[in-house]
Motif scaffolding. Structure first.
Motif, PDB file in Angstrom:
ATOM      1  N   LEU B 228       0.832  -1.218   0.000  1.00  0.00           N
ATOM      2  CA  LEU B 228       0.000   0.000   0.000  1.00  0.00           C
ATOM      3  C   LEU B 228       0.864   1.265   0.000  1.00  0.00           C
ATOM      4  O   LEU B 228       1.874   1.336   0.714  1.00  0.00           O
ATOM      5  N   PRO B 229       0.451   2.270  -0.764  1.00  0.00           N
ATOM      6  CA  PRO B 229       1.183   3.545  -0.706  1.00  0.00           C
ATOM      7  C   PRO B 229       0.886   4.260   0.618  1.00  0.00           C
ATOM      8  O   PRO B 229      -0.257   4.245   1.087  1.00  0.00           O
ATOM      9  N   ALA B 230       1.931   4.810   1.242  1.00  0.00           N
ATOM     10  CA  ALA B 230       1.753   5.451   2.556  1.00  0.00           C
ATOM     11  C   ALA B 230       2.586   6.723   2.636  1.00  0.00           C
ATOM     12  O   ALA B 230       3.531   6.911   1.880  1.00  0.00           O
ATOM     13  N   THR B 231       2.186   7.603   3.588  1.00  0.00           N
ATOM     14  CA  THR B 231       2.935   8.854   3.790  1.00  0.00           C
ATOM     15  C   THR B 231       3.425   8.898   5.236  1.00  0.00           C
ATOM     16  O   THR B 231       2.656   8.609   6.169  1.00  0.00           O
ATOM     17  N   VAL B 232       4.690   9.222   5.424  1.00  0.00           N
ATOM     18  CA  VAL B 232       5.264   9.283   6.773  1.00  0.00           C
ATOM     19  C   VAL B 232       4.730  10.525   7.483  1.00  0.00           C
ATOM     20  O   VAL B 232       4.817  11.638   6.957  1.00  0.00           O
ATOM     21  N   THR B 233       4.145  10.329   8.681  1.00  0.00           N
ATOM     22  CA  THR B 233       3.629  11.473   9.430  1.00  0.00           C
ATOM     23  C   THR B 233       4.407  11.701  10.726  1.00  0.00           C
ATOM     24  O   THR B 233       4.326  12.770  11.326  1.00  0.00           O
ATOM     25  N   ASP B 234       5.138  10.680  11.169  1.00  0.00           N
ATOM     26  CA  ASP B 234       5.884  10.814  12.424  1.00  0.00           C
ATOM     27  C   ASP B 234       7.002   9.763  12.434  1.00  0.00           C
ATOM     28  O   ASP B 234       6.799   8.629  11.999  1.00  0.00           O
ATOM     29  N   SER B 235       8.197  10.152  12.897  1.00  0.00           N
ATOM     30  CA  SER B 235       9.315   9.207  12.879  1.00  0.00           C
ATOM     31  C   SER B 235       9.941   9.026  14.258  1.00  0.00           C
ATOM     32  O   SER B 235      11.120   8.747  14.391  1.00  0.00           O
ATOM     33  N   VAL B 236       9.153   9.200  15.306  1.00  0.00           N
ATOM     34  CA  VAL B 236       9.667   9.035  16.664  1.00  0.00           C
ATOM     35  C   VAL B 236       9.282   7.642  17.171  1.00  0.00           C
ATOM     36  O   VAL B 236       8.122   7.247  17.098  1.00  0.00           O
ATOM     37  N   ASP B 237      10.305   6.895  17.691  1.00  0.00           N
ATOM     38  CA  ASP B 237      10.062   5.522  18.167  1.00  0.00           C
ATOM     39  C   ASP B 237       9.336   4.689  17.111  1.00  0.00           C
ATOM     40  O   ASP B 237       8.212   4.234  17.325  1.00  0.00           O
ATOM     41  N   GLY B 238       9.967   4.531  15.986  1.00  0.00           N
ATOM     42  CA  GLY B 238       9.325   3.842  14.878  1.00  0.00           C
ATOM     43  C   GLY B 238       8.770   4.864  13.910  1.00  0.00           C
ATOM     44  O   GLY B 238       9.246   5.993  13.843  1.00  0.00           O
ATOM     45  N   THR B 239       7.769   4.464  13.187  1.00  0.00           N
ATOM     46  CA  THR B 239       7.216   5.375  12.182  1.00  0.00           C
ATOM     47  C   THR B 239       5.700   5.305  12.196  1.00  0.00           C
ATOM     48  O   THR B 239       5.124   4.222  12.331  1.00  0.00           O
ATOM     49  N   THR B 240       5.080   6.463  12.089  1.00  0.00           N
ATOM     50  CA  THR B 240       3.636   6.487  11.875  1.00  0.00           C
ATOM     51  C   THR B 240       3.417   6.861  10.418  1.00  0.00           C
ATOM     52  O   THR B 240       4.028   7.803   9.914  1.00  0.00           O
ATOM     53  N   VAL B 241       2.606   6.057   9.748  1.00  0.00           N
ATOM     54  CA  VAL B 241       2.316   6.364   8.346  1.00  0.00           C
ATOM     55  C   VAL B 241       0.814   6.542   8.153  1.00  0.00           C
ATOM     56  O   VAL B 241      -0.002   5.965   8.889  1.00  0.00           O
ATOM     57  N   ARG B 242       0.480   7.352   7.177  1.00  0.00           N
ATOM     58  CA  ARG B 242      -0.938   7.515   6.832  1.00  0.00           C
ATOM     59  C   ARG B 242      -1.202   6.694   5.579  1.00  0.00           C
ATOM     60  O   ARG B 242      -0.546   6.870   4.559  1.00  0.00           O
ATOM     61  N   ILE B 243      -2.137   5.755   5.708  1.00  0.00           N
ATOM     62  CA  ILE B 243      -2.556   4.953   4.553  1.00  0.00           C
ATOM     63  C   ILE B 243      -4.031   5.256   4.349  1.00  0.00           C
ATOM     64  O   ILE B 243      -4.866   4.912   5.195  1.00  0.00           O
ATOM     65  N   GLY B 244      -4.353   5.930   3.268  1.00  0.00           N
ATOM     66  CA  GLY B 244      -5.728   6.387   3.071  1.00  0.00           C
ATOM     67  C   GLY B 244      -6.082   7.351   4.177  1.00  0.00           C
ATOM     68  O   GLY B 244      -5.364   8.330   4.420  1.00  0.00           O
ATOM     69  N   GLU B 245      -7.144   7.023   4.919  1.00  0.00           N
ATOM     70  CA  GLU B 245      -7.569   7.903   6.014  1.00  0.00           C
ATOM     71  C   GLU B 245      -7.037   7.433   7.362  1.00  0.00           C
ATOM     72  O   GLU B 245      -7.394   7.975   8.407  1.00  0.00           O
ATOM     73  N   PHE B 246      -6.204   6.361   7.368  1.00  0.00           N
ATOM     74  CA  PHE B 246      -5.805   5.758   8.640  1.00  0.00           C
ATOM     75  C   PHE B 246      -4.344   6.042   8.976  1.00  0.00           C
ATOM     76  O   PHE B 246      -3.492   6.053   8.088  1.00  0.00           O
ATOM     77  N   ALA B 247      -4.105   6.252  10.235  1.00  0.00           N
ATOM     78  CA  ALA B 247      -2.730   6.393  10.726  1.00  0.00           C
ATOM     79  C   ALA B 247      -2.338   5.056  11.357  1.00  0.00           C
ATOM     80  O   ALA B 247      -3.003   4.573  12.279  1.00  0.00           O
ATOM     81  N   LEU B 248      -1.288   4.440  10.826  1.00  0.00           N
ATOM     82  CA  LEU B 248      -0.847   3.145  11.330  1.00  0.00           C
ATOM     83  C   LEU B 248       0.592   3.240  11.814  1.00  0.00           C
ATOM     84  O   LEU B 248       1.403   3.971  11.237  1.00  0.00           O
ATOM     85  N   ARG B 249       0.891   2.478  12.885  1.00  0.00           N
ATOM     86  CA  ARG B 249       2.227   2.511  13.477  1.00  0.00           C
ATOM     87  C   ARG B 249       3.058   1.326  12.979  1.00  0.00           C
ATOM     88  O   ARG B 249       2.578   0.199  12.854  1.00  0.00           O
TER      89      ARG B 249
END
Lengths: 268, 348
Positions: B228-249
């Motif tokens: 799935l294409p994703a966008t990095v939203t946070d890179s502290v203690d791992g990565t949070t990515v946004r996939i569609g409307e969801f933020a996944l760790r």
């Protein structure tokens, strides 16, 4: 209801397989009837008398020895060529295959004429051979040259098909087990291809023993059976040629039977 | 040790290599689709095909330029390549130095009662046993196997796979096992190389290749169906990515700045499927979706779930024992959980 209907329909349907068998049987009869007719029409005494005639015996001996020699040459030279053709691809292979087929499509008498331009008494090769005591025309050597030219393509073409049918992976497997190419060909390729090769050898021998057109151009003497039949026909008439023909048919049949019994693999 | 250095071969429509590969006394599974160069690799090593460049050496001895017969590389073909005019015994004896070795191998491969039979009367599995015995009879210093199980029935393949595994453990020689079957590749290989267009895409221990594919091709070919294409939203203690409307760790760190685009790879086996009310929808990496399809694949179920706002359906696999309590009707609602360590991120 349904099965009865089905049976009726199948009864009405033409059985095309049986029809095709019938057509095949017709061709088989066309091959066989002339033989039966020839053999039964000739009094046994006359045939036996011809069989003991020194002229016929000499012709039979010449035919058998020259055919055996030309078939041996065809196999000895033709099998390596067939193997190379089977394992090669590209324009060279296509061209070489066309060259092999050439003697098959030429009228035999033209083949004889072509050979005269190479081995005739006035040619370089012919003169060189004559100087060394070998006559390439009007000799058994001339007969063998003519027979080899027209008969060897049968070995090459049939053996090529037989070699092509041998999976190259088997040869790779054999070599990967530490066996040389020669051992692989001897113990794997030849035994598997043997039925096809034997068919080619049989065809070549049959073609050689019946060879007339090229032979008469290169070597009218010593006479082979076909030449003897032609001489009998032109000098004494058809009735005199028939018994000699029966002798040739007999030799051909016996030879084919012998070759077929060799069908068991001599390489094993 | 088998060493390939800068090995290359060019065909009219296909270019293999240049390839560098070292195989110790281990089993290297080579996995790739048809036409990827797997068989070319074996043909080059065995000497069936000559390379255009590079070198091959086995235990320090150069192989390239040597005839096949002088390479000591045992080759097992897809269909066994048994000599059809020889019995099973004669096939093995063809390579063996003495008759006792034939009986010894026949006992190892449990084919003693098949020895007098012609190859045409043997089943696919029996043929491969004879082929393996024949190859080992020549005492090769490297073993090359070209999809030897691919034409066998599933049950026979499983059994022979297990036997091969046991055999390989005892063989202290380099083994290259070529296959397009991921299960066989991972089951047998100490290491796994994924090959594509004549080049190695990734080589590592099988578990790492499966869980941490380095390219999208490796991911999809090794069964990671959720790419799935994703966008990095946070890179502290791992990565949070946004996939569609969801933020996944994800526990991974990709090293790309916030706002950059990455590819999230999630293996279907790592997606948990639960009854609709059985998950905490506020918890990390929890989604709710509707079932599009349940496919019974025998040993597991393959479930296709549409998640509104995700962009594309997720694929999950469920063991039969875990299906109880779940509604398998298309259109029914299920909860999905994805552990953060199961989300593998690839830079795009």
């Amino acid at each position: 209801m349904f099965p009865r209907q089905s049976q009726t329909e199948s009864a009405r349907r033409v059985d095309w397989l049986s029809v095709s068998y019938l057509l095949g049987a017709l061709l088989l009869c066309y091959y066989l009837l002339p033989f039966v007719s020839l053999v039964t029409s000739q009094p046994l005494g006359v045939v036996a008398q011809r069989l003991t005639s020194p002229t016929v015996l000499s012709a039979a001996s010449t035919s058998l020895t020259s055919s055996a020699a030309s078939t041996a040459i065809a196999a000895g030279l033709g099998l390596p060529l067939a193997y190379w053709l089977a394992r090669t691809e590209g324009p060279k292979q296509t061209l070489a295959t066309a060259v092999v087929v050439l003697p098959l499509v030429l009228p035999p008498i033209v083949s004889g004429m072509l050979l005269l331009t190479i081995v005739g008494p006035e040619t370089l090769l012919g003169r060189l051979a004559a100087e060394n005591g070998i006559a390439l025309t009007r000799s058994t050597a001339g007969i063998v040259l003519a027979q080899t030219f027209v008969a060897s393509p049968f070995v090459v073409i049939t053996a090529k098909a037989a070699f092509e049918a041998v999976d190259p992976a088997l040869e790779s497997a054999s070599q990967s087990l530490g066996k040389s190419r020669l051992t692989t060909v001897r113990r794997i390729t030849l035994p598997i291809a043997w039925p096809g090769i034997l068919a080619g050898i049989t065809l070549a021998f049959a073609r050689a023993i019946g060879e007339f057109g090229a032979t008469i151009m290169l070597a009218y003497y010593p006479r082979t059976m076909p030449v003897q039949i032609w001489v009998s026909f032109t000098t004494l008439g058809l009735d005199n040629a028939f018994p000699v023909a029966v002798v040739l048919v007999g030799i051909a049949v016996v030879t084919l039977v012998v070759l077929n019994t060799l069908g068991s693999n001599p390489f094993e | 040790m088998l060493e390939l250095t800068n090995l290359s071969k060019t065909y009219t429509a296909f270019e293999f290599g240049p390839l560098d590969l070292t195989v110790g006394d281990e089993v290297l599974s080579v996995l790739g689709p048809s036409g990827s160069g797997k068989s070319t690799l074996l043909s080059l090593i065995a000497g069936i095909v000559d390379p255009d460049g590079g070198s091959i050496s086995l235990h320090g001895r150069r192989l390239d330029g040597r005839p096949i017969a002088d390479r000591e590389t045992g080759l097992v073909f897809q269909d066994g390549a048994l000599f059809p005019h020889l019995t099973a015994r004669e096939n093995i004896a063809y390579a063996a130095t003495d008759a006792a070795r034939v009986d010894e191998l026949a006992a190892t491969f449990e084919i003693a009662d098949l020895l007098d039979r012609q190859p045409s009367t043997l089943s696919g599995g029996e043929r491969q046993r004879v082929a393996l015995a024949r190859t080992l009879a020549a005492e090769p210093r490297a073993l090359l196997l070209d999809e030897p199980l691919s034409s066998l029935d599933t049950s026979i393949r499983r059994r022979l796979r297990s036997e091969l595994h046991a055999l390989f453990v005892d063989l202290d020689i380099p083994v290259i096992y070529v296959t397009h079957d991921q299960r066989t590749a991972t089951a047998l290989g100490d290491r796994l190389a994924v090959i594509r267009d004549g080049a190695v895409e990734q080589i590592d221990v099988p578990s790492r290749v499966l869980s941490r594919p380095e390219t999208r091709f490796v991911a999809s070919f090794t069964g990671t169906e959720n790419v799935l294409p994703a966008t990095v939203t946070d890179s502290v203690d791992g990565t949070t990515v946004r996939i569609g409307e969801f933020a996944l760790r994800s526990t991974e760190t990709v090293g790309t700045p916030t706002g950059s685009t990455v590819t999230a790879c999630i293996h279907p086996t790592r997606v948990g499927v639960h009854a609709a009310g059985g998950v905490d929808t506020e918890a990390t990496n929890t989604l709710t979706g509707t079932v599009d399809q349940w496919l019974n694949e025998g040993t597991e179920y393959r479930v296709l779930v549409s998640v509104a706002g995700l962009g594309k359906p997720l694929v999950a696999t469920v063991r039969p024992a875990a299906v109880e309590g779940l509604s398998t009707e298309p259109g029914s609602t299920v909860g999905l959980t994805i552990p953060p360590e199961a989300i593998h991120l690839l830079p795009r």
